[in-house]
Design a protein around this motif. Sequence first.
Motif, PDB file in Angstrom:
ATOM      1  N   THR A  85      15.098   4.107  -3.845  1.00 17.07           N
ATOM      2  CA  THR A  85      16.297   3.337  -3.511  1.00 17.07           C
ATOM      3  C   THR A  85      17.449   4.309  -3.304  1.00 17.07           C
ATOM      4  O   THR A  85      17.807   5.062  -4.222  1.00 17.07           O
ATOM      5  CB  THR A  85      16.653   2.349  -4.631  1.00 17.07           C
ATOM      6  OG1 THR A  85      15.555   1.466  -4.850  1.00 17.07           O
ATOM      7  CG2 THR A  85      17.885   1.529  -4.256  1.00 17.07           C
ATOM      8  N   PHE A 105       9.375   2.806   1.423  1.00 20.21           N
ATOM      9  CA  PHE A 105       8.189   3.424   0.834  1.00 20.21           C
ATOM     10  C   PHE A 105       7.957   4.770   1.518  1.00 20.21           C
ATOM     11  O   PHE A 105       8.029   4.875   2.748  1.00 20.21           O
ATOM     12  CB  PHE A 105       6.965   2.531   1.008  1.00 20.21           C
ATOM     13  CG  PHE A 105       6.917   1.382   0.039  1.00 20.21           C
ATOM     14  CD1 PHE A 105       6.322   1.531  -1.212  1.00 20.21           C
ATOM     15  CD2 PHE A 105       7.477   0.150   0.365  1.00 20.21           C
ATOM     16  CE1 PHE A 105       6.283   0.474  -2.117  1.00 20.21           C
ATOM     17  CE2 PHE A 105       7.448  -0.910  -0.532  1.00 20.21           C
ATOM     18  CZ  PHE A 105       6.848  -0.746  -1.778  1.00 20.21           C
ATOM     19  N   GLN A 119       8.415   4.520  -3.872  1.00 19.71           N
ATOM     20  CA  GLN A 119       9.454   3.663  -3.296  1.00 19.71           C
ATOM     21  C   GLN A 119      10.777   4.133  -3.869  1.00 19.71           C
ATOM     22  O   GLN A 119      10.966   4.142  -5.090  1.00 19.71           O
ATOM     23  CB  GLN A 119       9.242   2.186  -3.609  1.00 19.71           C
ATOM     24  CG  GLN A 119      10.281   1.297  -2.904  1.00 19.71           C
ATOM     25  CD  GLN A 119      10.067  -0.180  -3.153  1.00 19.71           C
ATOM     26  OE1 GLN A 119       9.438  -0.567  -4.140  1.00 19.71           O
ATOM     27  NE2 GLN A 119      10.592  -1.024  -2.282  1.00 19.71           N
ATOM     28  N   SER A 148      15.486   0.765   0.517  1.00 20.21           N
ATOM     29  CA  SER A 148      14.398   0.969  -0.450  1.00 20.21           C
ATOM     30  C   SER A 148      13.086   1.186   0.296  1.00 20.21           C
ATOM     31  O   SER A 148      12.159   0.362   0.218  1.00 20.21           O
ATOM     32  CB  SER A 148      14.295  -0.223  -1.403  1.00 20.21           C
ATOM     33  OG  SER A 148      15.454  -0.342  -2.199  1.00 20.21           O
TER      34      SER A 148
END
Length: 210
Positions: free
Chosen positions: A75, A125, A73, A123
């Motif tokens: 950001t 995945f 994940q 953000s």
Amino acid sequence: MSAPEDCGKHGHKRRELFRRIFAGILIFLLIALITILLVWAILRPTKPKFVIQDATVYAFNVSSPNLLTSNFQVTISSRNPNDKIGIYYDRLDIYAVYRQQQITYRTEIPPTYQGHNEINIWSPFVYGTDVPVAPYNALLLSQDADTGFIPLMFKIDGRVRWKVGTFTTGKYHLHVTCPAQISFGPKQNGIPLGNNAFKYQLVRSCSVSV
């Protein structure tokens, strides 16, 4: 004898009318193009700035002989540095790359509009299950794991449009590359989150081309 002459005169007038209409359209398009170019030159549009803030590793496993399963994940923030130009992100796909080879599926980031000097944060995945890795990359991956550092790149491909007042341009290709070096083993420096997940604070600028 006057009928053929009248027909010839009418035909000549129609051709002259078509030429004038065509010339008028060309002049209008030329003026519009020049106006757009002048506005564009005055405003000096600047491409957006991307920064990878952090990456959380939930899985990064190599299975025999050369299959990779990974789950991240990340950001990523994007800032529009323009004072008078907005940006439409019509399509954004993010994926991970190891030594020039894509190792995850593409994850779509929802389309959005970014106003003047605005910042967007995503953000998503990014993951891949049993993704085949080239034999030479599998060997390098093993060597990198032994040293404790895996050089990864998170890339974004997409389409953007620029908005100036009420005018919106056509679509342009957007390519973003964000470096992310992940540490493993005894050199692990991520923040443990439980279930073998680690979060890495990166804060690195990404290269952007439009």
